[in-house]
Design an enzyme around this catalytic site. Structure first.
Site, PDB file in Angstrom:
ATOM      1  N   ASN A  13       0.824  -1.202   0.000  1.00 47.19           N
ATOM      2  CA  ASN A  13       0.000   0.000   0.000  1.00 47.19           C
ATOM      3  C   ASN A  13       0.856   1.249   0.000  1.00 47.19           C
ATOM      4  OD1 ASN A  13      -2.490   1.235  -0.139  1.00 47.19           O
ATOM      5  ND2 ASN A  13      -2.543   1.616   2.043  1.00 47.19           N
ATOM      6  N   LYS A  28       3.476 -19.448   7.571  1.00 44.41           N
ATOM      7  CA  LYS A  28       3.146 -18.208   6.874  1.00 44.41           C
ATOM      8  C   LYS A  28       3.972 -17.050   7.411  1.00 44.41           C
ATOM      9  CE  LYS A  28      -1.660 -19.672   6.347  1.00 44.41           C
ATOM     10  NZ  LYS A  28      -1.681 -20.723   7.357  1.00 44.41           N
ATOM     11  N   ASP A  79      -5.683  -3.604  -0.332  1.00 46.78           N
ATOM     12  CA  ASP A  79      -7.122  -3.371  -0.441  1.00 46.78           C
ATOM     13  C   ASP A  79      -7.842  -4.452  -1.256  1.00 46.78           C
ATOM     14  OD1 ASP A  79      -6.551  -2.804  -3.111  1.00 46.78           O
ATOM     15  OD2 ASP A  79      -6.572  -0.646  -2.823  1.00 46.78           O
ATOM     16  N   LYS A  94     -11.490   0.173  -2.491  1.00 51.53           N
ATOM     17  CA  LYS A  94     -10.825   1.466  -2.635  1.00 51.53           C
ATOM     18  C   LYS A  94     -11.728   2.629  -2.236  1.00 51.53           C
ATOM     19  CE  LYS A  94      -7.857  -0.065  -6.455  1.00 51.53           C
ATOM     20  NZ  LYS A  94      -6.579   0.062  -5.737  1.00 51.53           N
TER      21      LYS A  94
END
Length: 468
Positions: free
Chosen positions: A98, A111, A213, A356
């Site tokens: 981001n 992970k 997002d 968004k």
């Protein structure tokens, strides 16, 4: 003429270097060293920007990718998975992009997650509101690893092509004269921070990169198995997930064949005469979801050879005071042409679910979706696989405003289209079906009462329900 242009380029580059040194003189200590490293990367980008003489693609050389370079997801998913993929998961790092300054976090078990995020995003709030699939990867996180610090670059005066900043600070007049250079910087940031070597030492082989997002971007075991099951020497170093284009995605980048290489074509690279052709859903049928699977070893090789080739995106901006500036960026997916055995996989639309805007947020918070096995899936009660088209007006722009206007999220299972404009609020257990348009004119207010069912309705005027 060519000689004159070259002299002008050299003068611009010299002037830029001098201005950057002036900015460095306003910094001290660690800030100065960090800024110097940032500026070294910016100088390389600016040098390449000055060398660009026209469109980065020659339109007649663009071809559709060969069939074997874009694999259908169904073909990948048809292969049986082994009983355990624990070893493969241990070789994977999940990266959420981001922009801006980044933080890194390692997770217990198979992970790992690295979040590269911007401080000024409403998505931080949405994580508290909905069960974002990536949250399950944050469970049991127990240790901090060195942060990935994305650099800050100076915005450039569009006329003079020199920095707008007057000092190294980020407050006051300098608050909006710096920018993160786009997610294409991930390769250099990983390499320069030492994190790339650390991950390789820990036995990691691939990163799965996606936008923070995109709530559909979960770790897909079928794609991971396809990656790791290839014989050495034939492994894909780069997989880009693409999906079928709709008219809502006409500006999204697409994969093309160019000079015998798979390449990402963005709308900014398209000559003006061919923009409509690029937006066509018949010629360019797929677009980039920015879900990427990338070999860490290949990143290291390309960084060491200085062979990471990404087109420069010139992004024009206007500052609050009205000054026109540009910022130079790169996109992470544009590096696909630098990797060996690159591949596109045409995935279901459910792998691309971006949030968004508040309109997107309303959709994913509604009963259209449910969380199953860590992924958001469309409700089986909806008759159509497509999502409704939702347009919320300026009164809903900020998340805090959006929250106050919905006592509860409406039932949207049978909704096709929703437009809301003006001062509108929704009571509890409202149901929206078909096409619903609600318009409160300036000075009017519309309160949709609790329990209301609106089906193929236009609501306008002034409707206000008061307590008594």
């Amino acid at each position: 003429m060519a000689q004159f242009q070259e002299v002008m380029r050299q003068q611009l580059e010299t002037s830029m270097h001098a201005e950057l040194e002036k900015l460095l003189d306003t910094a001290t200590g660690v800030d100065k060293e960090v800024s110097r490293k940032d500026f070294d990367g910016f100088k390389k980008l600016f040098h390449r920007f000055l060398q660009v003489k026209g469109p980065s693609v020659d339109w007649p050389k663009i071809h559709r990718p060969p069939e074997d370079s874009i694999q259908p997801y169904d073909k990948i998913a048809a292969r049986p998975l082994p009983d355990s993929l624990a070893d493969s998961l241990n070789k994977l790092v999940v990266v959420k992009l981001n922009g801006g300054l980044g933080t890194s976090m390692g997770c217990k078990g198979p992970k790992s997650l690295i979040s590269v995020r911007n401080e000024n995003t409403f998505l931080d709030l949405t994580v508290q509101q909905i069960e974002v699939p990536v949250l399950n990867m944050l469970l049991e996180c127990h240790k901090q690893v060195p942060p990935v610090l994305c650099p800050r670059y100076p915005r450039i005066n569009k006329e003079s092509l020199l920095p707008v900043a007057t000092d190294i600070g980020m407050t006051g007049e300098n608050a909006d004269v710096w920018y993160p250079p786009g997610h294409g910087d991930i390769y250099a940031s990983f390499y320069n921070s030492g994190l790339l070597d650390q991950l390789i030492t820990e036995g990691k082989e691939y990163i799965f990169v996606s936008n923070i997002d995109n709530l559909g971007a979960t770790v897909d075991l079928n794609i991971l198995h396809h990656l790791v099951s290839q014989p050495n020497g034939k492994r894909c170093e780069f997989i880009m997930e693409v999906t079928d284009k709709t008219r809502a995605d006409v500006k999204g980048g697409t994969l093309i064949q160019y000079d015998n290489k798979l390449r990402l074509l963005e709308i900014a690279q398209v000559p003006k005469a061919h923009v409509d052709e690029f937006k066509s859903v018949t010629k360019f049928k797929i677009f980039n979801t920015n879900n990427l699977w990338i070999s860490l070893g290949a990143i290291k090789r390309l960084q060491e050879q200085n062979a990471m080739d990404m087109e420069i995106i010139v992004n024009p901006k206007t500052l609050d005071g009205g000054q026109n500036v540009i910022q130079l960026e790169t996109a992470v997916g544009a590096a696909i042409k630098s990797f060996d055995n690159a591949l596109g996989i045409n995935v279901p639309r459910s792998r691309f679910l971006p949030v968004k805007t508040v309109s997107d947020l309303l959709l994913v918070m509604s009963n259209l979706y449910s969380l199953e096995a860590g992924s958001l899936t469309m409700s089986q009660k909806r008759e159509f696989p497509t999502t409704p088209h939702v347009k919320l007006g300026s009164s809903f722009t900020k998340v805090q405003e959006y929250q106050t206007r919905f006592e509860s999220i409406p039932d949207m299972l049978e909704l096709d289209h929703l437009t809301v404009s003006g001062d509108v609020t929704f009571g509890k257990q409202v149901s929206l079906k078909g096409t619903v348009i609600i318009i409160a004119n300036h000075g009017d207010r519309i309160d949709i009462p609790a329990g209301t069912i609106l089906e193929n309705k236009i609501v306008s005027g002034n409707l206000r329900i008061l307590d008594h």
